[in-house]
Design a protein around this motif. Structure first.
Motif, PDB file in Angstrom:
ATOM      1  N   GLN A   7       0.842  -1.189   0.000  1.00  0.00           N
ATOM      2  CA  GLN A   7       0.000   0.000   0.000  1.00  0.00           C
ATOM      3  C   GLN A   7       0.882   1.246   0.000  1.00  0.00           C
ATOM      4  OE1 GLN A   7      -2.540  -0.127   3.401  1.00  0.00           O
ATOM      5  NE2 GLN A   7      -3.959   1.381   2.610  1.00  0.00           N
ATOM      6  N   ARG A   8       0.514   2.217  -0.803  1.00  0.00           N
ATOM      7  CA  ARG A   8       1.299   3.446  -0.834  1.00  0.00           C
ATOM      8  C   ARG A   8       1.147   4.156   0.508  1.00  0.00           C
ATOM      9  NH1 ARG A   8       0.347   8.754  -4.601  1.00  0.00           N
ATOM     10  NH2 ARG A   8       2.217   9.846  -3.955  1.00  0.00           N
ATOM     11  N   PRO A   9       2.257   4.638   1.080  1.00  0.00           N
ATOM     12  CA  PRO A   9       2.140   5.317   2.371  1.00  0.00           C
ATOM     13  C   PRO A   9       1.171   6.488   2.294  1.00  0.00           C
ATOM     14  CG  PRO A   9       4.451   4.996   1.784  1.00  0.00           C
ATOM     15  CD  PRO A   9       3.637   4.601   0.588  1.00  0.00           C
ATOM     16  N   CYS A  10       0.425   6.669   3.346  1.00  0.00           N
ATOM     17  CA  CYS A  10      -0.528   7.775   3.388  1.00  0.00           C
ATOM     18  C   CYS A  10      -0.575   8.333   4.804  1.00  0.00           C
ATOM     19  CB  CYS A  10      -1.921   7.290   2.959  1.00  0.00           C
ATOM     20  SG  CYS A  10      -3.175   8.571   3.044  1.00  0.00           S
ATOM     21  N   GLY A  11      -0.354   9.631   4.898  1.00  0.00           N
ATOM     22  CA  GLY A  11      -0.438  10.305   6.190  1.00  0.00           C
ATOM     23  C   GLY A  11      -1.602  11.276   6.179  1.00  0.00           C
ATOM     24  N   ARG A  12      -1.775  11.970   7.287  1.00  0.00           N
ATOM     25  CA  ARG A  12      -2.885  12.942   7.311  1.00  0.00           C
ATOM     26  C   ARG A  12      -2.544  14.130   8.196  1.00  0.00           C
ATOM     27  NH1 ARG A  12      -4.399  11.888  12.862  1.00  0.00           N
ATOM     28  NH2 ARG A  12      -5.380   9.874  13.161  1.00  0.00           N
ATOM     29  N   LEU A  31       6.012  18.285  10.259  1.00  0.00           N
ATOM     30  CA  LEU A  31       6.679  16.991  10.373  1.00  0.00           C
ATOM     31  C   LEU A  31       5.861  15.879   9.707  1.00  0.00           C
ATOM     32  CD1 LEU A  31       8.021  17.261  14.051  1.00  0.00           C
ATOM     33  CD2 LEU A  31       9.375  17.353  11.941  1.00  0.00           C
ATOM     34  N   ALA A  32       4.553  15.905   9.909  1.00  0.00           N
ATOM     35  CA  ALA A  32       3.696  14.879   9.295  1.00  0.00           C
ATOM     36  C   ALA A  32       3.788  14.973   7.768  1.00  0.00           C
ATOM     37  CB  ALA A  32       2.250  15.057   9.751  1.00  0.00           C
ATOM     38  N   TRP A  33       3.805  16.202   7.285  1.00  0.00           N
ATOM     39  CA  TRP A  33       3.888  16.433   5.830  1.00  0.00           C
ATOM     40  C   TRP A  33       5.235  15.962   5.294  1.00  0.00           C
ATOM     41  CZ3 TRP A  33       6.862  19.434   2.498  1.00  0.00           C
ATOM     42  CH2 TRP A  33       6.316  19.695   1.228  1.00  0.00           C
ATOM     43  N   LEU A  34       6.314  16.336   6.018  1.00  0.00           N
ATOM     44  CA  LEU A  34       7.658  15.953   5.563  1.00  0.00           C
ATOM     45  C   LEU A  34       7.833  14.441   5.571  1.00  0.00           C
ATOM     46  CD1 LEU A  34       9.853  18.655   7.359  1.00  0.00           C
ATOM     47  CD2 LEU A  34       9.495  18.409   4.883  1.00  0.00           C
ATOM     48  N   GLN A  35       7.301  13.790   6.600  1.00  0.00           N
ATOM     49  CA  GLN A  35       7.437  12.332   6.673  1.00  0.00           C
ATOM     50  C   GLN A  35       6.871  11.692   5.408  1.00  0.00           C
ATOM     51  OE1 GLN A  35       4.781  10.157   9.282  1.00  0.00           O
ATOM     52  NE2 GLN A  35       6.338   8.621   9.769  1.00  0.00           N
ATOM     53  N   MET A  39       8.778   9.983   2.045  1.00  0.00           N
ATOM     54  CA  MET A  39       8.524   8.584   1.669  1.00  0.00           C
ATOM     55  C   MET A  39       7.840   8.466   0.309  1.00  0.00           C
ATOM     56  SD  MET A  39       6.962   7.151   5.270  1.00  0.00           S
ATOM     57  CE  MET A  39       6.953   5.410   4.848  1.00  0.00           C
ATOM     58  N   GLY A  40       7.546   9.589  -0.305  1.00  0.00           N
ATOM     59  CA  GLY A  40       6.816   9.555  -1.569  1.00  0.00           C
ATOM     60  C   GLY A  40       5.357   9.175  -1.383  1.00  0.00           C
ATOM     61  N   GLY A  41       4.836   9.445  -0.185  1.00  0.00           N
ATOM     62  CA  GLY A  41       3.458   9.053   0.111  1.00  0.00           C
ATOM     63  C   GLY A  41       2.444  10.159  -0.145  1.00  0.00           C
ATOM     64  N   ARG A  42       1.203   9.814   0.107  1.00  0.00           N
ATOM     65  CA  ARG A  42       0.101  10.763  -0.064  1.00  0.00           C
ATOM     66  C   ARG A  42      -0.184  11.428   1.272  1.00  0.00           C
ATOM     67  NH1 ARG A  42      -5.064   9.538  -1.321  1.00  0.00           N
ATOM     68  NH2 ARG A  42      -5.003   7.684  -0.012  1.00  0.00           N
ATOM     69  N   ASP A 202      -9.414   6.700   9.433  1.00  0.00           N
ATOM     70  CA  ASP A 202      -8.087   6.254   8.994  1.00  0.00           C
ATOM     71  C   ASP A 202      -8.204   4.967   8.165  1.00  0.00           C
ATOM     72  OD1 ASP A 202      -6.795   8.412  10.084  1.00  0.00           O
ATOM     73  OD2 ASP A 202      -6.150   7.393  11.910  1.00  0.00           O
ATOM     74  N   ILE A 203      -9.112   4.084   8.542  1.00  0.00           N
ATOM     75  CA  ILE A 203      -9.309   2.860   7.754  1.00  0.00           C
ATOM     76  C   ILE A 203      -9.885   3.228   6.380  1.00  0.00           C
ATOM     77  CG2 ILE A 203     -10.591   0.683   7.555  1.00  0.00           C
ATOM     78  CD1 ILE A 203     -10.447   0.497  10.664  1.00  0.00           C
ATOM     79  N   ALA A 204     -10.956   4.034   6.395  1.00  0.00           N
ATOM     80  CA  ALA A 204     -11.632   4.371   5.136  1.00  0.00           C
ATOM     81  C   ALA A 204     -10.716   5.131   4.191  1.00  0.00           C
ATOM     82  CB  ALA A 204     -12.887   5.198   5.431  1.00  0.00           C
ATOM     83  N   MET A 205      -9.820   5.950   4.733  1.00  0.00           N
ATOM     84  CA  MET A 205      -8.968   6.801   3.889  1.00  0.00           C
ATOM     85  C   MET A 205      -7.617   6.162   3.589  1.00  0.00           C
ATOM     86  SD  MET A 205      -9.951  10.471   5.632  1.00  0.00           S
ATOM     87  CE  MET A 205     -11.693  10.982   5.717  1.00  0.00           C
ATOM     88  N   GLY A 206      -7.402   4.944   4.082  1.00  0.00           N
ATOM     89  CA  GLY A 206      -6.144   4.241   3.778  1.00  0.00           C
ATOM     90  C   GLY A 206      -4.926   4.841   4.451  1.00  0.00           C
ATOM     91  N   VAL A 207      -5.117   5.429   5.634  1.00  0.00           N
ATOM     92  CA  VAL A 207      -3.992   6.057   6.337  1.00  0.00           C
ATOM     93  C   VAL A 207      -3.064   4.979   6.902  1.00  0.00           C
ATOM     94  CG1 VAL A 207      -3.365   7.451   8.364  1.00  0.00           C
ATOM     95  CG2 VAL A 207      -5.252   8.176   6.876  1.00  0.00           C
ATOM     96  N   THR A 208      -1.784   5.085   6.567  1.00  0.00           N
ATOM     97  CA  THR A 208      -0.800   4.099   7.033  1.00  0.00           C
ATOM     98  C   THR A 208       0.148   4.686   8.075  1.00  0.00           C
ATOM     99  OG1 THR A 208       0.731   4.748   5.286  1.00  0.00           O
ATOM    100  CG2 THR A 208      -0.766   2.908   4.790  1.00  0.00           C
ATOM    101  N   HIS A 209       0.226   6.024   8.140  1.00  0.00           N
ATOM    102  CA  HIS A 209       1.154   6.675   9.064  1.00  0.00           C
ATOM    103  C   HIS A 209       0.463   7.822   9.783  1.00  0.00           C
ATOM    104  CE1 HIS A 209       3.961   4.470   6.580  1.00  0.00           C
ATOM    105  NE2 HIS A 209       4.915   4.723   7.464  1.00  0.00           N
TER     106      HIS A 209
END
Ligand code: ZN
Length: 322
Positions: A7-12, A31-35, A39-42, A202-209
């Motif tokens: 799964q592509r990393p995804c933060g919020r 920091l959340a944005w930079l992380q 990682m090349g995530g969303r 977080d589940i519905a939006m695919g949040v991994t981080h």
């Protein structure tokens, strides 16, 4: 999803629209944005306005303006789907699922009753609930429902231990029966708890981080337990230290011009602020102006201080001198 396709990393970024963003919020969001960008995530922007009573008018627009000023962006359109106040049907569905599985029970305890057990040991969010209403029979539940509408609690099985490696705070191990007990997932007024709403989202939006302030460290075990209950893999958590006023208390208005809007209006440039925030996190050696984008390659969770940063007089004069 196939195993070969991770799964592509995804933060919020998940602000509550209860007031203006301040320096402390800005640092956690940066920091959340930079992380994620590192990682090349969303990254998703979600407005956590569950408590619509406390939501300040136009606060969401102000937050968007502050985040854009900082140079942060996100990959979703901020449609009504990304406001928790519009997601109640989803939360109701989640509650129904838990109910069907026998994992909820109504709690009729008044605030006063809960206060009277306040002499009991305290956990992450106040006194540990002793399970008073867990013992009620169906008939008793029916009868008491006629007098008042209940809150709903999630049953924590005795001995439930949640262990997780927080990417900043380190190994965390919590026995929920010793810290919270059966916890509230829906209030008596029908509003679902923060714990349940963020897990559903977080589940519905695919949040991994999840990278956020460590004032929420104590709620991670309940969220992890809910993730697992719904059959989902919990996100990886990183709880970063807060920024405090010079008195060691969480930043607030009385600490001076700490709201982003005030700083902006007093002539501080976003690059100066970003530089100072990055320096406070050990990403750069001196608080020199820079942009969020320029920091992407510098980002590392390892440089983040393990202790809260105090916004002392020298920090405030740094901004005042601009
Ligand atoms: Zn109760």
């Amino acid at each position: 999803m196939a195993d070969s396709e991770p799964q592509r990393p995804c933060g919020r970024l998940a602000p509550s629209p209860t007031g203006y963003l301040h320096l402390g919020n800005a640092r956690s969001f940066l920091l959340a944005w930079l992380q994620m960008r590192n990682m090349g995530g969303r990254i998703i922007l979600r407005i956590e306005d569950l408590d619509t009573q406390r939501a300040a008018p136009n606060a969401a627009e102000q937050i968007v303006r502050d985040l854009r000023w900082l140079g942060l962006d996100w990959d979703n359109q901020l449609t009504s789907d990304y406001f928790q106040s519009n997601r109640f049907p989803l939360y109701q569905q989640a509650l129904a699922t838990l109910q069907e599985r026998g994992l909820l029970y109504p709690c009729f305890c008044s605030r006063k009753e809960l206060r009277s057990i306040a002499s009991a040991p305290h956990g992450a969010d106040g006194p540990i609930y002793p399970g008073t209403c867990r013992q009620l029979t169906h008939a008793q539940q029916q009868q008491r429902s006629q007098e008042k509408s209940p809150a709903f609690r999630f049953k924590v099985c005795p001995g439930t231990v949640v262990e997780q490696h927080d990417e900043v705070a380190g190994l965390q191990r919590e026995e929920l029966g010793q810290t919270t007990g059966d916890f509230i997932v829906a209030r008596a007024d029908g509003v679902v708890s923060y714990q349940l709403a963020v897990v559903v989202d977080d589940i519905a939006m695919g949040v991994t981080h999840v990278l956020r302030g460590d004032d929420l460290l104590g709620s991670a075990p309940r969220q992890i337990l809910l993730h697992r209950t719904f059959g989902a893999t919990p996100p990886s958590f990183a709880h970063v230290p807060l920024m405090l006023g010079d008195d060691g208390v969480r930043l607030a208005k009385r600490h001076g011009a700490v709201a982003l809007r005030e700083l902006r209006e007093s002539g501080v440039a976003a690059q100066q602020l970003i530089g100072w925030l990055a320096w406070s996190c050990g990403m750069i050696d001196r608080p020199e102006p820079t942009t969020a984008t320029e920091l992407i390659s510098e980002f590392s969770l390892r440089t983040i201080p393990r202790e809260a940063t105090r916004l002392d007089a020298s920090a405030l004069s740094f901004f005042a001198s601009r």
